[in-house]
Design an enzyme around this catalytic site. Structure first.
Site, PDB file in Angstrom:
ATOM      1  N   ASN A 109      24.000-113.939  50.077  1.00  0.00           N
ATOM      2  CA  ASN A 109      23.879-113.391  48.721  1.00  0.00           C
ATOM      3  C   ASN A 109      23.085-112.094  48.728  1.00  0.00           C
ATOM      4  O   ASN A 109      22.146-111.932  49.503  1.00  0.00           O
ATOM      5  CB  ASN A 109      23.207-114.410  47.798  1.00  0.00           C
ATOM      6  CG  ASN A 109      24.020-115.687  47.689  1.00  0.00           C
ATOM      7  OD1 ASN A 109      25.189-115.703  48.075  1.00  0.00           O
ATOM      8  ND2 ASN A 109      23.418-116.740  47.189  1.00  0.00           N
ATOM      9  N   HIS A 126      24.236-109.947  54.280  1.00  0.00           N
ATOM     10  CA  HIS A 126      25.097-108.982  53.586  1.00  0.00           C
ATOM     11  C   HIS A 126      24.311-107.944  52.792  1.00  0.00           C
ATOM     12  O   HIS A 126      24.879-107.279  51.926  1.00  0.00           O
ATOM     13  CB  HIS A 126      26.083-109.733  52.682  1.00  0.00           C
ATOM     14  CG  HIS A 126      27.062-110.574  53.466  1.00  0.00           C
ATOM     15  ND1 HIS A 126      27.810-111.591  52.927  1.00  0.00           N
ATOM     16  CD2 HIS A 126      27.406-110.534  54.792  1.00  0.00           C
ATOM     17  CE1 HIS A 126      28.577-112.139  53.861  1.00  0.00           C
ATOM     18  NE2 HIS A 126      28.340-111.527  55.001  1.00  0.00           N
TER      19      HIS A 126
END
Ligand code: OAD
Length: 249
Positions: A109, A126
């Site tokens: 997330n 990410h």
């Protein structure tokens, strides 16, 4: 009458949780769903921004073609996220970091809600929507404290972009390697709220399992990883995770 907590959480998992010394958690968009963050897949169609699917607007190609449009999309998402707060799932995971001698949280997330819940040293596979990165010198800027959002790097003057992994891009240097190294050493691994379709993130639980960890999935739906899990708890992270802690207090 509601079943006692001990009956909702399988005894084997309770016992593993009570004895665990090294725990690794991998999370995905589902852990933030109860905070109001839309997931990427499922739930009635993928996100679209100004007619473009999220994998087009959030792509490496779009940074080259139209960085302004990429920023508009990320500004819009940050604006939505600024109102949202961590849910019981994030808070429970944050409490686990004090509970075990070694604990690693790996997330896909970018919303920063784990950190808002108090989680520290989160391995962000990410990136993070609350950071900008210079396209030239890679200096990073915290967008929570930079108002208005700067367009250019204060170190070298080049353009800034969101510090998020876009489609067609590699993961940040070292993040996956660190997560994999921790996965090899954990004895209990949770995979929470991820469709487990995106690699290499989805290989982290596979690595943990291959190295001998007990693997538990928390998700209302089955995923490609469900079959290799020792335990699959079917339901929402916000409802289930607090029970795991409570059952073994
Ligand atoms: P997905 O949207 O693919 O999957 C979300 C998962 O969360 C699904 O398996 C749902 O069943 C589950 N879920 C929904 N509500 C839940 C809840 N309340 N509690 C627990 N689970 C719930 O999201 P990710 O797996 O995170 O990458 O997607 C992986 C990557 O795909 C993202 O990081 C993003 C995207 O491309 C990048 O942006 C680089």
């Amino acid at each position: 009458m509601q079943a006692p907590i001990q009956e909702l959480i399988p005894a084997e998992l309770q016992s593993r949780f009570a004895k665990a010394r090294n725990v690794l958690v991998l999370t995905g968009a589902g852990v933030s769903a109860e905070s109001g963050v839309p997931t990427f897949r499922g739930g009635g169609g993928a996100a679209v921004w100004k007619g473009m699917p999220f994998d087009v607007i959030s792509s490496a190609g779009m940074v080259q073609q139209n960085l302004q449009a990429v920023w508009e999309w990320f500004d819009y998402r940050r604006n939505l996220l600024s109102e949202l707060v961590p849910n019981a799932g994030h808070l429970t995971i944050a409490s686990w970091q004090e509970r075990f001698p070694e604990f690693t949280l790996v997330t896909q997330n970018v919303d920063g809600l784990h950190q808002k819940a108090g989680s520290k040293n989160v391995i962000e596979l990410h990136g993070n929507i609350w950071r900008a990165r210079c396209i030239a010198c890679e200096s990073r800027f915290d967008l929570r404290i930079s108002h208005p959002r700067p367009d250019n790097c204060i170190s070298c003057g080049e353009r800034l972009r969101p510090d998020v992994v876009l489609f067609g891009e590699m993961l940040p240097a070292g993040a996956f390697e660190l997560a994999a190294e921790r996965a090899v050493r954990c004895d209990l691994c949770f995979v929470i709220g991820t469709s487990a379709l995106v690699y290499p993130a989805a290989s982290i639980p596979e690595i943990a399992k291959s190295a001998g960890a007990y693997l538990c999935e928390v998700n209302p739906e089955r995923t490609p990883l469900s079959n290799i899990c020792d335990e699959v708890l079917s339901g929402s992270a916000g409802a289930i995770l607090p029970l795991i802690g409570a059952a073994t207090n």
